[in-house]
Design a protein around this motif. Structure first.
Motif, PDB file in Angstrom:
ATOM      1  N   LYS A 189     -24.696  49.832  -6.947  1.00  0.00           N
ATOM      2  CA  LYS A 189     -25.753  50.824  -6.735  1.00  0.00           C
ATOM      3  C   LYS A 189     -25.273  52.013  -5.907  1.00  0.00           C
ATOM      4  N   HIS A 190     -24.654  51.733  -4.741  1.00  0.00           N
ATOM      5  CA  HIS A 190     -24.276  52.793  -3.820  1.00  0.00           C
ATOM      6  C   HIS A 190     -22.810  52.652  -3.429  1.00  0.00           C
ATOM      7  N   VAL A 191     -22.360  53.586  -2.581  1.00  0.00           N
ATOM      8  CA  VAL A 191     -21.006  53.572  -2.029  1.00  0.00           C
ATOM      9  C   VAL A 191     -21.086  53.103  -0.586  1.00  0.00           C
ATOM     10  N   TYR A 192     -20.254  52.122  -0.239  1.00  0.00           N
ATOM     11  CA  TYR A 192     -20.255  51.522   1.088  1.00  0.00           C
ATOM     12  C   TYR A 192     -18.919  51.800   1.769  1.00  0.00           C
ATOM     13  N   ILE A 193     -18.987  51.974   3.105  1.00  0.00           N
ATOM     14  CA  ILE A 193     -17.807  52.194   3.935  1.00  0.00           C
ATOM     15  C   ILE A 193     -17.575  50.951   4.779  1.00  0.00           C
ATOM     16  N   TYR A 194     -16.349  50.429   4.765  1.00  0.00           N
ATOM     17  CA  TYR A 194     -15.980  49.240   5.529  1.00  0.00           C
ATOM     18  C   TYR A 194     -14.826  49.588   6.458  1.00  0.00           C
ATOM     19  N   ASP A 195     -14.717  48.825   7.556  1.00  0.00           N
ATOM     20  CA  ASP A 195     -13.579  48.997   8.450  1.00  0.00           C
ATOM     21  C   ASP A 195     -12.484  47.999   8.096  1.00  0.00           C
ATOM     22  N   ALA A 196     -11.418  47.976   8.897  1.00  0.00           N
ATOM     23  CA  ALA A 196     -10.271  47.132   8.585  1.00  0.00           C
ATOM     24  C   ALA A 196     -10.612  45.653   8.637  1.00  0.00           C
ATOM     25  N   ALA A 197     -11.627  45.271   9.403  1.00  0.00           N
ATOM     26  CA  ALA A 197     -12.034  43.867   9.500  1.00  0.00           C
ATOM     27  C   ALA A 197     -13.003  43.463   8.402  1.00  0.00           C
ATOM     28  N   GLY A 198     -13.388  44.372   7.536  1.00  0.00           N
ATOM     29  CA  GLY A 198     -14.319  44.055   6.457  1.00  0.00           C
ATOM     30  C   GLY A 198     -15.774  44.164   6.840  1.00  0.00           C
ATOM     31  N   VAL A 199     -16.080  44.835   7.956  1.00  0.00           N
ATOM     32  CA  VAL A 199     -17.458  44.988   8.417  1.00  0.00           C
ATOM     33  C   VAL A 199     -18.034  46.265   7.816  1.00  0.00           C
ATOM     34  N   GLU A 200     -19.214  46.146   7.239  1.00  0.00           N
ATOM     35  CA  GLU A 200     -19.882  47.324   6.666  1.00  0.00           C
ATOM     36  C   GLU A 200     -20.392  48.212   7.787  1.00  0.00           C
ATOM     37  N   ILE A 201     -19.972  49.463   7.790  1.00  0.00           N
ATOM     38  CA  ILE A 201     -20.350  50.385   8.867  1.00  0.00           C
ATOM     39  C   ILE A 201     -21.234  51.520   8.376  1.00  0.00           C
ATOM     40  N   HIS A 202     -21.271  51.754   7.066  1.00  0.00           N
ATOM     41  CA  HIS A 202     -22.096  52.863   6.576  1.00  0.00           C
ATOM     42  C   HIS A 202     -22.339  52.675   5.076  1.00  0.00           C
ATOM     43  N   VAL A 203     -23.439  53.231   4.608  1.00  0.00           N
ATOM     44  CA  VAL A 203     -23.763  53.221   3.192  1.00  0.00           C
ATOM     45  C   VAL A 203     -24.207  54.628   2.795  1.00  0.00           C
ATOM     46  N   LEU A 204     -23.660  55.109   1.705  1.00  0.00           N
ATOM     47  CA  LEU A 204     -24.012  56.423   1.162  1.00  0.00           C
ATOM     48  C   LEU A 204     -25.014  56.219   0.037  1.00  0.00           C
ATOM     49  N   ARG A 205     -26.285  56.336   0.371  1.00  0.00           N
ATOM     50  CA  ARG A 205     -27.341  56.024  -0.596  1.00  0.00           C
ATOM     51  C   ARG A 205     -27.535  57.124  -1.627  1.00  0.00           C
ATOM     52  N   LYS A 206     -27.033  58.314  -1.357  1.00  0.00           N
ATOM     53  CA  LYS A 206     -27.153  59.372  -2.355  1.00  0.00           C
ATOM     54  C   LYS A 206     -26.147  59.221  -3.486  1.00  0.00           C
ATOM     55  N   TYR A 207     -25.135  58.405  -3.276  1.00  0.00           N
ATOM     56  CA  TYR A 207     -24.178  58.110  -4.341  1.00  0.00           C
ATOM     57  C   TYR A 207     -24.747  56.947  -5.154  1.00  0.00           C
ATOM     58  N   VAL A 208     -25.246  57.249  -6.328  1.00  0.00           N
ATOM     59  CA  VAL A 208     -25.913  56.252  -7.174  1.00  0.00           C
ATOM     60  C   VAL A 208     -25.037  55.987  -8.396  1.00  0.00           C
ATOM     61  N   GLU A 209     -24.610  54.735  -8.540  1.00  0.00           N
ATOM     62  CA  GLU A 209     -23.776  54.303  -9.664  1.00  0.00           C
ATOM     63  C   GLU A 209     -22.536  55.189  -9.791  1.00  0.00           C
ATOM     64  N   THR A 210     -21.801  55.275  -8.705  1.00  0.00           N
ATOM     65  CA  THR A 210     -20.571  56.071  -8.688  1.00  0.00           C
ATOM     66  C   THR A 210     -19.478  55.324  -9.442  1.00  0.00           C
TER      67      THR A 210
END
Length: 568
Positions: A196-217
């Motif tokens: 659905k969206h684009v997610y940003i993860y850090d080196a440990a695999g923790v989700e730190i941000h989600v870009l909800r305006k990016y739909v089915e990128t």
């Protein structure tokens, strides 16, 4: 001569021979350059050709003495820097080597990976490995320094590792579709285009941000010098996000349907988007329309790649054609046929091109290098060829060369394979730019420095050299070009001519328009007085109706006004 004649009191005129001697004395012959000066000029010309920053400033055209001296000092600094960079080549000890056939009948594409692993050193042979994974097909991405590897499976498997030492990083099972994954400015963050969206993860695999305006990128690209994460969606929208601030920089509709390929030009940070109708459009965050449209293939464009210089582009289409384009001249240089459509293309630092066609991966040499002519020659046979040892059922998905290494990463439906490609990587690297052996402290310092020197999105253009050039336009012309609604000079001239020749009668076009509109945009004393009289008349009518209602009562008033409306 005249002064001598005046002193001696003689009014004789000089003869023709004396005129000729005076002219020769004024026009002195050009001094012959010494051997050292000629050698100096040759070194400067070679250094500027390789390390120059464009054409030098013509100081003889500058009239201001203060500006001229300042420009002369800057040009001297540039010349010293260019000569210093040329002299530093003696410190580049490492050299890249290619496979060389011993005879004219021998072909390098017949050499297998097992033979290459036996011939190279033990340390280099360890870099050739194969990972068997089940949640494919996979896509792979290396960091800018080539230290870390990111693997993303279409079924939701994400893994990172230090591929040189074999040390694993993080591993995620997202349990949803993954279309693409890219590293950001270093190995501490990566972006994943999920269902659905684009997610940003850090080196440990923790989700730190989600870009909800990016739909089915479907495709992602990261511009390291601008800190921009670009993604193109199945709906056709191209979006830019500044990862340092988290703000959306630009949103552009491509109006071409779902995209089929996406790649960036490392020279000017222009994005190349491939479409299903065979066109490649070039995009910048500063323009709502594509800068250039190229009809690259007759079928859908399946893959795009650019070389490091940014001069040439390779496109693979559904028509089973691999085409080489000169972006500077916007023309096709050569066209090659493939057995099946080229689904993925990657170009190394040294100009080797890896092309995935069906179940085979082919590496081409001298595809982008120019010989005696200004354009690259047509290559007759490939450099290397690879087929997976797991069988013909394994189909490669994406390929990518590792920076500063003779390694080609092939992500396929059954995992990942690292291949040794002699001569692919850049042997000498600039540690101040990208350091493949950086420590934690160096990584932090490089991150702070890159943030301080971050380029603005406005600097992205087809010709990045416009930043250091002088704007010779006048203030009026700059204001006119900045105001998009302002008419041009030709339009102003036509309007003035039309106004001059316009009829002055009562039935002019302007008066007919005003009568049709009722004079909505004109306020005069007569109109104000008429509106006030109309308002007073309506108020008196309301007062009369209210008084009659009170006299007749509610029931009779309803019957009375119903009969009045029927008669009307």
């Amino acid at each position: 001569m005249d002064q001598l004649d005046k002193i001696s009191g003689q009014d004789t005129e000089p003869s023709n021979g004396q005129h000729r001697q005076t002219t020769l004395a004024r026009k002195r012959p050009t001094a012959v350059l010494s051997q050292e000066e000629r050698e100096r000029q040759r070194q400067v010309a070679e250094a500027r050709k390789k390390y120059g920053r464009g054409r030098p400033v013509r100081l003889n055209q500058v009239k201001d003495k203060k500006l001229k001296s300042a420009l002369r000092r800057i040009e001297n600094k540039y010349q010293d820097a260019v000569l210093g960079a040329k002299d530093a080549e003696i410190l580049l000890e490492n050299q890249s080597g290619f496979l060389q056939p011993e005879s004219a009948l021998e072909r390098t594409y017949k050499v297998r990976q097992e033979d290459i692993s036996e011939a190279v050193s033990v340390q280099q042979a360890k870099k050739s490995f194969e990972l068997k994974l089940d949640l494919g097909p996979y896509c792979a991405n290396y960091t800018r320094n080539g230290k870390q590897l990111l693997l993303a499976g279409q079924k939701g498997h994400i893994a990172t590792c230090d591929w040189r030492s074999g040390k694993p990083g993080c591993e995620l099972n997202l349990n949803e579709t993954v279309r693409d994954a890219k590293w950001l400015h270093n190995d501490q963050y990566f972006a994943v285009a999920q269902k659905k969206h684009v997610y940003i993860y850090d080196a440990a695999g923790v989700e730190i941000h989600v870009l909800r305006k990016y739909v089915e990128t479907s495709h992602l690209e990261f511009l390291p010098y601008h800190f921009l994460l670009a993604g193109v969606e199945n709906s056709g929208f191209l979006r830019y996000t500044d990862t340092s601030t988290g703000q959306i920089v630009a949103e552009h509709p491509t109006r071409k349907g779902p995209p089929t390929a996406l790649a960036q030009n490392p020279y000017n940070a222009i994005l190349h988007v491939g479409h299903q109708n065979g066109t490649v459009s070039l995009w910048s965050p500063n323009s709502t329309d594509p800068l250039i449209k190229i009809q690259a293939n007759t079928g859908a464009v399946r893959s795009i790649a650019m070389d490091r210089s940014g001069h040439y582009m390779l496109t693979g289409g559904q028509d089973s054609r691999l085409k080489l384009w000169d972006i500077r001249a916007l023309k096709e240089v050569h066209s090659y046929s493939t057995r099946q459509p080229a689904t993925s293309i990657s170009i190394s630092d040294r100009g080797l091109a890896a092309v995935v066609s069906g179940t085979s991966t082919t590496i081409w040499k001298d595809l982008l290098t120019t010989g005696n002519s200004s354009q690259p020659g047509k290559v007759q046979s490939p450099y290397l060829n690879y087929h997976s040892s797991l069988g013909t059922q394994v189909k490669p998905n994406t390929v990518g060369f590792c920076p500063f290494e003779d390694i080609l990463g092939v992500a396929h439906s059954s995992g990942f394979t690292s291949l040794i490609v002699p001569g692919a990587g850049e042997a000498n690297y600039d540690a101040l730019e990208v350091n493949p052996y950086e420590t934690r402290t160096q990584r932090r310092e490089a991150e702070v420095k890159s943030l301080l020197t971050k380029l603005q999105p406005e600097t992205i253009a087809l010709d990045p050299n416009f930043i250091g050039s002088l704007d010779v336009r006048s203030a009026e012309q700059r204001a006119r070009e900045k105001d998009l609604d302002a008419p041009s000079r030709e339009e102003e001239k036509m309007a003035m001519l039309k106004e001059r020749n316009r009829a002055r009668g009562k039935n002019s076009a302007l008066r007919r328009h005003l009568r049709k509109k009722g004079g909505k945009n004109i306020i005069d004393e007569k109109r104000v007085r008429m509106e006030q009289m109309r308002h007073e008349k309506s108020e008196r009518e309301k007062e009369r109706i209210t008084g009659e209602k009170m006299e007749l009562g509610p029931a009779l008033a309803r019957i009375f006004y119903t009969s009045m409306n029927t008669e009307a």
